[in-house]
Design a protein around this motif. Structure first.
Motif, mmCIF file in Angstrom:
data_model
loop_
_atom_site.group_PDB
_atom_site.id
_atom_site.type_symbol
_atom_site.label_atom_id
_atom_site.label_comp_id
_atom_site.label_asym_id
_atom_site.label_seq_id
_atom_site.Cartn_x
_atom_site.Cartn_y
_atom_site.Cartn_z
ATOM 1 N N GLN A 129 0.824 -1.007 0.073
ATOM 2 C CA GLN A 129 -0.104 0.071 -0.052
ATOM 3 C C GLN A 129 0.867 1.261 -0.057
ATOM 4 O O GLN A 129 0.586 2.192 -0.438
ATOM 5 C CB GLN A 129 -0.948 -0.020 1.257
ATOM 6 N N ARG A 130 2.038 1.256 0.771
ATOM 7 C CA ARG A 130 2.889 2.447 0.831
ATOM 8 C C ARG A 130 3.387 2.422 -0.532
ATOM 9 O O ARG A 130 3.445 3.702 -1.068
ATOM 10 C CB ARG A 130 3.843 2.436 1.748
ATOM 11 N N LEU A 131 3.732 1.569 -1.198
ATOM 12 C CA LEU A 131 4.501 1.734 -2.653
ATOM 13 C C LEU A 131 3.451 2.258 -3.683
ATOM 14 O O LEU A 131 3.605 3.124 -4.311
ATOM 15 C CB LEU A 131 4.915 0.400 -3.066
ATOM 16 N N VAL A 132 2.066 1.683 -3.515
ATOM 17 C CA VAL A 132 1.094 2.291 -4.426
ATOM 18 C C VAL A 132 0.841 3.811 -4.279
ATOM 19 O O VAL A 132 0.826 4.425 -4.999
ATOM 20 C CB VAL A 132 -0.260 1.476 -4.011
ATOM 21 N N ASP A 133 0.971 4.229 -2.845
ATOM 22 C CA ASP A 133 0.420 5.472 -2.538
ATOM 23 C C ASP A 133 1.492 6.566 -2.960
ATOM 24 O O ASP A 133 1.327 7.520 -3.181
ATOM 25 C CB ASP A 133 0.369 5.649 -1.107
ATOM 26 N N ALA A 134 2.806 5.943 -2.866
ATOM 27 C CA ALA A 134 3.917 6.748 -3.140
ATOM 28 C C ALA A 134 4.372 7.061 -4.659
ATOM 29 O O ALA A 134 4.992 7.914 -4.884
ATOM 30 C CB ALA A 134 5.377 6.259 -2.600
ATOM 31 N N ALA A 135 3.548 6.116 -5.560
ATOM 32 C CA ALA A 135 3.764 6.183 -7.064
ATOM 33 C C ALA A 135 3.199 7.262 -7.482
ATOM 34 O O ALA A 135 2.173 7.917 -7.225
ATOM 35 C CB ALA A 135 3.303 5.124 -7.746
ATOM 36 N N ASP A 136 4.142 8.476 -8.236
ATOM 37 C CA ASP A 136 3.461 9.294 -8.885
ATOM 38 C C ASP A 136 2.394 9.023 -10.111
ATOM 39 O O ASP A 136 2.869 8.278 -10.973
ATOM 40 C CB ASP A 136 4.637 10.058 -9.576
#
Length: 141
Positions: A13-20
């Motif tokens: 979820q953090r990776l998804v949220d951090a993606a531009d």
């Protein structure tokens, strides 16, 4: 899902949220979809899918950056028959000069995604890879 995999799912979820999501509307649309609250495995699968959509959207952008159409990229990669199988009407062979462009376009998505994977620790990346492997090799109910 075990405690460790719940932590890994939070990493997803953090990776998804951090993606531009700039210039990546398909990814942005998938990311906006809510994850099922009552199905931890389904939620984890959805997050992995959204990450895949990020890579796919980066790939489509790269194809365009290198002057290829989606159809030409598919023909270079899979051939005319497979392009037709995937729904392209009457695909034609492409010029040999486009082959190096597609090769360069294949490298760009990894470069665009690399910053996402620098924040997690090596242990987190290993555990995340284990989660993805477990999700994709588990038998379906």
């Amino acid at each position: 899902m075990s405690e460790g995999s719940a932590e890994d799912d939070h990493l997803a979820q953090r990776l998804v949220d951090a993606a531009d999501a700039a210039s990546l509307p398909l990814f942005a649309g998938w990311r906006a979809q809510p994850c099922p609250a009552d199905d931890p495995v389904g939620a984890a699968m959805q997050r992995v899918h959204v990450q895949r959509e990020h890579r796919g959207a980066c790939h489509l952008a790269a194809v365009r950056v290198y002057g290829l159409t989606a159809q030409a990229a598919m023909v270079v990669n899979l051939g005319v028959e497979q392009a037709a199988h995937h729904g392209w009407r009457e695909p034609q062979p492409v010029a040999a000069a486009l082959i190096p462009r597609r090769r360069r376009a294949e490298q760009l998505p990894g470069e665009l995604q690399a910053p996402l994977y620098t924040a997690p620790t090596a242990r987190q990346r290993t555990e995340f890879a284990r989660l993805v492997d477990a999700l994709t090799t588990s038998p379906t109910p």
